[in-house]
Design a protein around this motif. Structure first.
Motif, PDB file in Angstrom:
ATOM      1  N   PHE A   1       6.622  13.910   5.920  1.00 18.59           N
ATOM      2  CA  PHE A   1       6.062  12.796   5.148  1.00 18.59           C
ATOM      3  C   PHE A   1       6.258  11.479   5.864  1.00 18.59           C
ATOM      4  O   PHE A   1       5.386  10.597   5.845  1.00 18.59           O
ATOM      5  N   TRP A   2       7.419  11.321   6.531  1.00 22.54           N
ATOM      6  CA  TRP A   2       7.709  10.051   7.187  1.00 22.54           C
ATOM      7  C   TRP A   2       6.784   9.819   8.380  1.00 22.54           C
ATOM      8  O   TRP A   2       6.445   8.677   8.699  1.00 22.54           O
TER       9      TRP A   2
ATOM     10  N   VAL B   1       1.892  10.785  -0.969  1.00 22.16           N
ATOM     11  CA  VAL B   1       2.265  10.911   0.441  1.00 22.16           C
ATOM     12  C   VAL B   1       2.714  12.344   0.746  1.00 22.16           C
ATOM     13  O   VAL B   1       2.328  12.929   1.768  1.00 22.16           O
ATOM     14  N   LEU B   2       3.514  12.907  -0.152  1.00 24.27           N
ATOM     15  CA  LEU B   2       4.005  14.275   0.070  1.00 24.27           C
ATOM     16  C   LEU B   2       2.864  15.290   0.081  1.00 24.27           C
ATOM     17  O   LEU B   2       2.847  16.212   0.899  1.00 24.27           O
ATOM     18  N   VAL B   3       1.910  15.126  -0.835  1.00 23.31           N
ATOM     19  CA  VAL B   3       0.781  16.049  -0.896  1.00 23.31           C
ATOM     20  C   VAL B   3      -0.043  15.972   0.382  1.00 23.31           C
ATOM     21  O   VAL B   3      -0.423  17.003   0.969  1.00 23.31           O
ATOM     22  N   LYS B   4      -0.339  14.755   0.851  1.00 24.11           N
ATOM     23  CA  LYS B   4      -1.138  14.599   2.069  1.00 24.11           C
ATOM     24  C   LYS B   4      -0.387  15.123   3.294  1.00 24.11           C
ATOM     25  O   LYS B   4      -0.985  15.730   4.187  1.00 24.11           O
TER      26      LYS B   4
ATOM     27  N   VAL C   1       0.833  -1.195   0.000  1.00 24.67           N
ATOM     28  CA  VAL C   1       0.000   0.000   0.000  1.00 24.67           C
ATOM     29  C   VAL C   1       0.870   1.247   0.000  1.00 24.67           C
ATOM     30  O   VAL C   1       1.915   1.294   0.660  1.00 24.67           O
ATOM     31  N   THR C   2       0.451   2.257  -0.749  1.00 19.30           N
ATOM     32  CA  THR C   2       1.024   3.590  -0.627  1.00 19.30           C
ATOM     33  C   THR C   2       0.349   4.251   0.574  1.00 19.30           C
ATOM     34  O   THR C   2      -0.852   4.523   0.536  1.00 19.30           O
TER      35      THR C   2
END
Length: 470
Positions: free
Chosen positions: A86-87, A75-78, A31-32
C-alpha cells in the motif's frame, strides 16, 4: 476593506479575524492517494492556493498544511489489485500529485504530513475520547474503537442534520456499534490485510479510521485551535462533521472558519476516482492546453460555484487567458521590463476581499487589458506601462502572470518548439520576399499564417507573431 469569507459552520459570510494577529493557519484536506490526481482534485489545490496568495499579499504570515491520506480502505483495495504494498502505491501517487501541483503553479505547503506519520497522536486522541466518555472499544474482540455520536450534543451542526435522520456510517461493520451512526476511530486488523498496514495499539493491532487522521494532523502541526479548515463541499459530511465532533469532544477548539469549495462535475456526477469519471491534467495538455490555461479555467469561477466540465468552457478559458497574455507580451516588447505594481486596483481588492470573488477580480483584469491595448494603439507609453504593471500585479495574485518564469519558461507543451520553428521559417521567407520587393509573395505568406491562426505584426524591431485569441 476586511477580508470576508463564507463560513460553512455559521452559513454566513463574516469578517475574517485570525486567532493570532498577523498570522494565519490553514489546513486543507488533501487527497487520498489511491490513484493519480484528476482536475477535481486540482480545483481544490488551485482555489486554496489563491486564498493563500491573497492572505500573503494582505500581509499575513501563513502556515499552510495540506495532508496526504496514505492509509485508507480505498488505498488498500487498489494496492491489492495491483499486487503492490500500500505504501508503494500511495507514494507513487503522492509524487504524481506533487508534480501536477507544480505544473499548475500551486505553492508547496508549509508542511505536507501523511496520515501514517501521526499514529501516536491518533492513539492519544482516542484515549482522551474514551476517558471523556465519547468513544468506546467494541466488546466483540475485533479491536475496533468507535465514536459515540449521541454523546456529542452538537453532532450534525455543520451539515444541518439530526442524528435520527442520518444514514448508518459505512466505514465499519455494524456488529458492535451502540448506534449505526457511530464511526470508526480505530479499525482492528482483519484476516487477509497486509501486516505492513497494521500498527500496535492499546486495543490490538489495526489502523486508524479516516476521520481521526485529520484531527491528529491538525493537532500536531497547528495546535488545538487554528484559523481555516478547507476542503471540498463533499467532505462536509461525514468527514468534516466527524472531525468537529471528535476534536471538540476531546476538548480542542479546533477550526475557527470552515471554507468549502464547490465541486467539479462531469455530467450528473462529481468527478471522482471512485466513480471512474476522471480527467487528468496530462490528458488536457495532450489536447493542446497549457497548464496555465487549466489553472485559469479552475480559478475563474467563484470557488463556491459548481464547475460543469466541458471542453467548450475550457477552450473559452484558454482564449480569455490568451487575451491577457498577448497584451502582456506586446506591452513588454513595447515598453520593456516593468515590475508588478505595488498598489492593486481598488475594484480588484474589493472583489478578493469579498469572499475571494475571482470572477469579479478577473473582470477587473480584463478591463485593465482593454485599457492597456488602447494605450498601445495610441502609442501612449506611460499608459501602457501602467496597465502592464497593474495586470501583472493582479495576475500574480491569481498565479497566472504571463511573465512569471513558471509560465514563460514552460512553453505551450511539446508542440510549441515545433510551431515556433515553423513560424520563424515562414517569417524568414517573408522577410526575404520583402527584401527582393516581392510584395505578393510576402502578403501570401502573411495571409497563410493568418489563416492558421498566427497574426503577424511588423514592428521597428522586426516582425512579431502571436496566436489569435479570438
Amino acid at each position: 476593506m476586511t477580508l470576508r469569507l463564507y463560513d460553512t459552520a455559521t452559513r454566513s459570510v463574516r469578517d475574517f479575524t485570525p486567532r493570532e494577529p498577523g498570522k494565519v493557519s490553514v489546513y486543507l484536506c488533501g487527497v487520498t492517494v489511491q490513484a493519480g490526481p484528476h482536475i477535481g482534485h486540482l480545483r481544490s489545490g488551485v482555489n486554496y492556493d489563491v486564498l493563500r496568495r491573497w492572505l500573503l499579499r494582505s500581509g499575513y504570515e501563513v502556515t499552510f498544511i495540506r495532508n496526504i491520506t496514505d492509509i485508507d480502505d480505498k488505498v488498500l483495495v487498489k494496492a491489492e489489485a495491483k499486487t503492490v504494498p500500500f505504501w508503494a502505491l500511495a507514494y507513487e501517487n503522492e509524487k504524481l500529485l506533487d508534480a501536477t501541483y507544480q505544473k499548475l503553479g500551486v505553492l508547496p505547503p508549509t508542511y505536507e504530513p501523511r496520515a501514517t506519520g501521526v499514529v501516536t497522536e491518533i492513539h492519544e486522541l482516542i484515549k482522551r475520547l474514551i476517558d471523556k466518555g465519547h468513544a468506546y472499544a467494541a466488546d466483540d474482540g475485533s479491536g475496533d474503537v468507535y465514536f459515540d455520536v449521541r454523546s456529542f450534543q452538537r453532532y450534525g451542526s455543520l451539515s444541518g442534520q439530526k442524528v435520527d435522520d442520518m444514514e448508518p456510517a459505512t466505514d465499519a461493520p455494524q456488529r458492535a456499534k451502540r448506534d449505526p451512526r457511530d464511526f470508526a476511530l480505530w479499525k482492528g486488523a482483519k484476516a487477509g490485510e497486509p501486516p505492513e498496514a497494521q500498527w500496535a495499539s492499546p486495543w490490538g493491532p489495526g489502523r486508524p479510521g479516516w476521520h481521526i487522521e485529520c484531527s491528529a494532523m491538525t493537532w500536531r502541526f497547528l495546535g488545538e485551535e487554528f484559523d481555516i479548515h478547507g476542503g471540498g463541499l463533499d467532505l462536509r459530511f461525514p468527514h468534516h462533521e466527524n472531525e468537529i465532533a471528535q476534536s471538540h469532544a476531546a476538548g480542542m477548539p479546533f477550526a475557527r472558519y470552515w471554507v468549502h469549495h464547490a465541486l467539479l462535475r462531469l455530467g450528473d456526477a462529481k468527478m471522482a476516482n471512485s466513480v471512474g469519471n476522471v480527467i487528468s491534467l496530462e490528458s488536457l495538455v495532450g489536447k493542446g492546453l497549457r497548464p496555465v490555461e487549466v489553472r485559469y479555467y479552475l480559478l475563474a469561477p467563484h470557488y463556491r460555484s459548481v464547475i460543469e466540465y466541458s471542453e467548450e468552457a475550457l477552450h473559452e478559458a484558454a482564449v480569455a487567458y490568451q487575451r491577457i497574455e498577448n497584451f502582456v507580451q506586446r506591452a513588454y516588447e513595447s515598453v520593456g521590463a516593468t515590475d508588478a505594481a505595488t498598489d492593486l486596483p481598488a475594484e480588484f481588492v474589493t472583489a478578493m476581499d469579498d469572499d475571494l470573488n475571482t470572477a469579479r477580480a478577473l473582470a477587473v483584469v480584463h478591463e485593465a487589458v482593454r485599457e492597456g491595448n488602447a494605450a498601445l494603439t495610441a502609442g501612449n507609453a506611460g499608459g501602457t506601462r501602467a496597465a502592464l504593471a497593474s495586470v501583472r500585479a493582479m495576475t500574480a495574485i491569481l498565479g497566472v502572470d504571463p511573465l512569471d518564469p513558471q509560465w514563460s519558461d514552460a512553453g505551450a507543451g511539446r508542440l510549441e518548439p515545433v510551431v515556433a520553428a515553423l513560424v520563424a521559417l515562414a517569417l524568414q521567407q517573408r522577410t526575404e520576399a520583402r527584401g527582393r520587393k516581392d510584395w505578393a509573395a510576402a502578403d501570401a505568406i502573411r495571409d497563410q499564417l493568418r489563416a492558421a491562426g498566427v497574426v503577424v505584426e511588423d514592428t521597428p524591431n522586426g516582425p512579431r507573431w502571436t496566436v489569435d485569441a479570438r
